[in-house]
Write an enzyme that holds these catalytic residues in place. Structure first.
Site, PDB file in Angstrom:
ATOM      1  N   GLY A   1     -76.160  -0.143 -12.349  1.00  0.00           N
ATOM      2  CA  GLY A   1     -76.129  -0.175 -10.890  1.00  0.00           C
ATOM      3  C   GLY A   1     -76.373  -1.527 -10.255  1.00  0.00           C
ATOM      4  CB  SER A   2     -76.311  -5.043 -11.385  1.00  0.00           C
ATOM      5  OG  SER A   2     -75.029  -5.258 -11.906  1.00  0.00           O
TER       6      SER A   2
ATOM      7  CG  MET B   1     -69.181   3.591 -17.513  1.00  0.00           C
ATOM      8  SD  MET B   1     -67.973   2.238 -17.489  1.00  0.00           S
ATOM      9  CE  MET B   1     -67.505   2.211 -19.223  1.00  0.00           C
ATOM     10  NE  ARG B   2     -66.742  12.412 -16.788  1.00  0.00           N
ATOM     11  CZ  ARG B   2     -66.641  13.678 -16.360  1.00  0.00           C
ATOM     12  NH1 ARG B   2     -67.592  14.207 -15.643  1.00  0.00           N
ATOM     13  NH2 ARG B   2     -65.571  14.393 -16.636  1.00  0.00           N
TER      14      ARG B   2
ATOM     15  CG  LEU C   1     -62.525   9.173 -10.946  1.00  0.00           C
ATOM     16  CD1 LEU C   1     -62.288   8.098  -9.896  1.00  0.00           C
ATOM     17  CD2 LEU C   1     -63.609  10.150 -10.484  1.00  0.00           C
TER      18      LEU C   1
ATOM     19  CG  HIS D   1     -61.768  -4.009 -15.022  1.00  0.00           C
ATOM     20  ND1 HIS D   1     -62.218  -2.998 -15.859  1.00  0.00           N
ATOM     21  CD2 HIS D   1     -61.106  -4.874 -15.822  1.00  0.00           C
ATOM     22  CE1 HIS D   1     -61.834  -3.253 -17.097  1.00  0.00           C
ATOM     23  NE2 HIS D   1     -61.154  -4.381 -17.104  1.00  0.00           N
TER      24      HIS D   1
END
Ligand code: GRF
Length: 223
Positions: A14-15, A89-90, A92, A108
């Site tokens: 979460g940075s 990271m999933r 969609l 990205h």
């Protein structure tokens, strides 16, 4: 003036979420983070949302359609106008991507279209490129594709490993994502096919070489 309502989807550290929270802490920033969704209960980023008093939700459904339905409900009830994927990271659900077309962005850590997918820094090192960076783009169904909003470039340095390159790129991500969200919030982005035109954008007037100079005295024939 009402600020753009942004929902952020995370899976881990979460940075980038934190960078957006920090940007939005300035009342003059034209967007605010109104909800955070993680697909993992152990995502560190949830603590960043909590610390900033931002409503946060774990949507752990592993079924793609079920996740999409639950996430969509949270986003709608929070009045979200822009979805920002930040280390999400999933894959969609297609219907979800289509429903949020041109209202969902991703960051990205490569200069897309080079090195989409997993381990982009490892891919960059393996390819021997001298520059890498990061990209913010509108999300389309194919992973890491979609009209590019903004990019940042960093050099690849001798002795880099994946972690060092990733860290160098990450510092630029934290500048680029708030910038791209701001441009969206200000209504300055116009999608023209695969390209994004940005009203009032100024491109840097530079060219950078890597290596930037060659030290004398090291050259020896045949090596
Ligand atoms: C970032 O490098 C982002 O570009 C990629 O995943 C990483 C997430 O980092 N999609 P963080 O969770 O924002 O710290």
């Amino acid at each position: 003036m009402a600020r753009l309502r942004v929902g952020v989807l995370i899976s881990g550290r979460g940075s980038n979420l934190q960078a957006l929270i920090d940007a939005a802490a300035d009342p003059a920033y034209p967007a605010e983070i109104v909800t955070v969704i993680s697909n993992r209960a152990d995502a560190q980023g949830l603590a960043h949302a909590a610390a900033a008093d931002i409503p946060h939700h774990v949507v752990a459904e592993t079924d793609r359609a079920a996740f999409a339905a639950a996430a969509d409900k949270v986003l709608k009830s929070a009045g979200v106008e822009l979805v920002a994927l930040a280390g999400f990271m999933r894959l969609l659900d297609i219907g979800f991507v289509e429903a949020w077309t041109n209202r969902m962005v991703n960051i990205h850590p490569s200069l897309l279209p080079s090195f989409p997918g997993l381990h982009p820094q490892r891919q960059a090192l393996a390819a021997g490129v001298k520059f890498s960076g990061c990209t913010v783009h509108f999300v389309r169904v194919e992973v890491d594709t979609g009209p590019i909003i903004a990019q940042a470039v960093v050099p690849v340095k001798a002795g880099d490993d994946e972690d060092r390159l990733a860290a160098r790129i990450l510092t630029t991500e934290h500048r680029l994502y708030p910038l791209a969200v701001r441009l969206f919030a200000e209504g300055r982005l116009r999608i023209e096919g695969d390209r994004v035109a940005i009203a009032g954008a100024i491109a840097p007037d530079i060219a950078v070489l890597n290596p930037t100079e060659v030290l004398t005295g090291l050259a020896s024939r045949g090596h």
